[in-house]
Scaffold this active site. Sequence first.
Site, PDB file in Angstrom:
ATOM      1  CG  HIS A 483      -2.644   0.625   0.839  1.00  9.76           C
ATOM      2  ND1 HIS A 483      -2.604   1.540  -0.600  1.00  9.76           N
ATOM      3  CD2 HIS A 483      -2.937   0.436   1.527  1.00  9.76           C
ATOM      4  CE1 HIS A 483      -3.702   1.534   0.068  1.00  9.76           C
ATOM      5  NE2 HIS A 483      -4.332   1.219   0.947  1.00  9.76           N
ATOM      6  NE  ARG A 484       6.049  -0.165   1.397  1.00  9.61           N
ATOM      7  CZ  ARG A 484       7.469  -0.686   1.559  1.00  9.61           C
ATOM      8  NH1 ARG A 484       8.481  -0.147   1.927  1.00  9.61           N
ATOM      9  NH2 ARG A 484       8.076  -1.669   0.989  1.00  9.61           N
TER      10      ARG A 484
END
Length: 512
Positions: A483-484
Amino acid sequence: MTENASRFREFKMPDVGEGLTEAEILKWYVQPGDTVTDGQVVCEVETAKAAVELPIPYDGVVHELRFPEGTTVDVGQVIISVDVAPGTASGETTGGAASGEAPAAPATAAPAPAAQTPAAQAPAAQASAEEAPKGRTPVLVGYGVAETSTRRRPRKTSAPAAAPAAQVPVQQAAAALQGELNGNGTGAGGGGLNGSRALADIPPGALGPRPLAKPPVRKLAKDLGVDLAQVRPTGPDGIITRDDVRAVVAAPAPETAPAPAGPEPVGEVLPPVAPGQSGARETRIPVKGVRKATAAAMVGSAFTAPHVTEFVTFDISRTMKLVEELKTDPDLAGVRVNPLLLIARALLVAVRRNPGINASWDEANQEIVQKHYVNLGIAAATPRGLIVPNVKDAQDKTLPELAAALGELVSVAREGKTTPAAMQGGTITITNVGVFGIDSGTPILNPGESAILAVGAIKLRPWVHKGKVKPRQVTTLGLSFDHRLIDGELGSRFLADVAAILEQPKKLITWV
């Protein structure tokens, strides 16, 4: 001393993969005294990534094995030494000969055949000592040479020195067989291999601890679990052949008498098992090699990259019908066609439509590295643990080429022959948990990658199709992503595209 030291070459544990620090010695294929040639495989080692066979870069005779099987050795440590000039005398021996000192007779000379009289044994032993190189005892070809001391002055008696007790059985068998090979059988029935005794009549293990066999035959015996010491040789010069090994496997197992039944324990409580031991109630399995590396990588990935997992369930019936049609296509003859092939093709098309999914996170530079190529990883469960080899530049392959690459990748992985290079540089991975009957899961990212697709089992389920409830083939895909660098929108669009292609496989053409 310099001349003597230069005879020996030391082979160190190499770094067979990128950045590896240690490897476990699984199997030695040679023993001290064996003759080796440049490029000959001498051992098999297991690194944190794969099992690899190591060739020796020298010609000579094995002098010493530094570590036993099952030992974990650091990269750079010496594991084997080779005498590259076995016929050269040491500096001390040369000096003794120059000073006029007579060389000592070998202390381990083979005894004369049993049929000879004691009076005839002394000349035979003396002739053997004169023919043999100084400091060496001749034995059978393939068994190396036995080093003997040359420091002792010769005995004044004519009888040869007695051989050590541990070497007598081996040398007796060696001398007897050598006589038969030379046509000098014992007694009046001599005549070499055509005499009274053939090589096949020699009991297994009579030639010593190192049976004669070529490396491919040793590999076959290892794979079949056959001890070469128990194989009866039928090849030339006592060499064990493939047929000899297969004959052992095909032979019926000897019947053993059943053990007497003891009284059945009632209410017995077993003591706890100490660490590192195994008992009836539990088994301790050391974590090393591939399993150890996988465990460390998964912990690092799970607690470094923030994982998000999404799921989609859909009707895959049309794709399954297409798989059956492709199996009969002449252009795909000889390659394995299965649902994984079309799932991989659907993923590659979805990556082209959503290139941000095929990227990695550079922590040091705080950058997102987007890849313009796809090294497609396929998670494979092997006896040594989970590995993820990848198909290089999968985006450029045609469907037949992709099918062949996936088939080879899986077969090599199951054989345990995947190389470290085949597991490096992956960009996105597929893990097929459906083969175990699992509907879906939340897979952990392969280190260095940002997305992994889990494929669930394909099952017949009631499904609304054209306004009616019908039995249809349905599956669930699960996508985990970092999710970065991949937000919910990008991850959702990518997963929806994969499902749409597999639900309507004609999009493999219209979306290209």
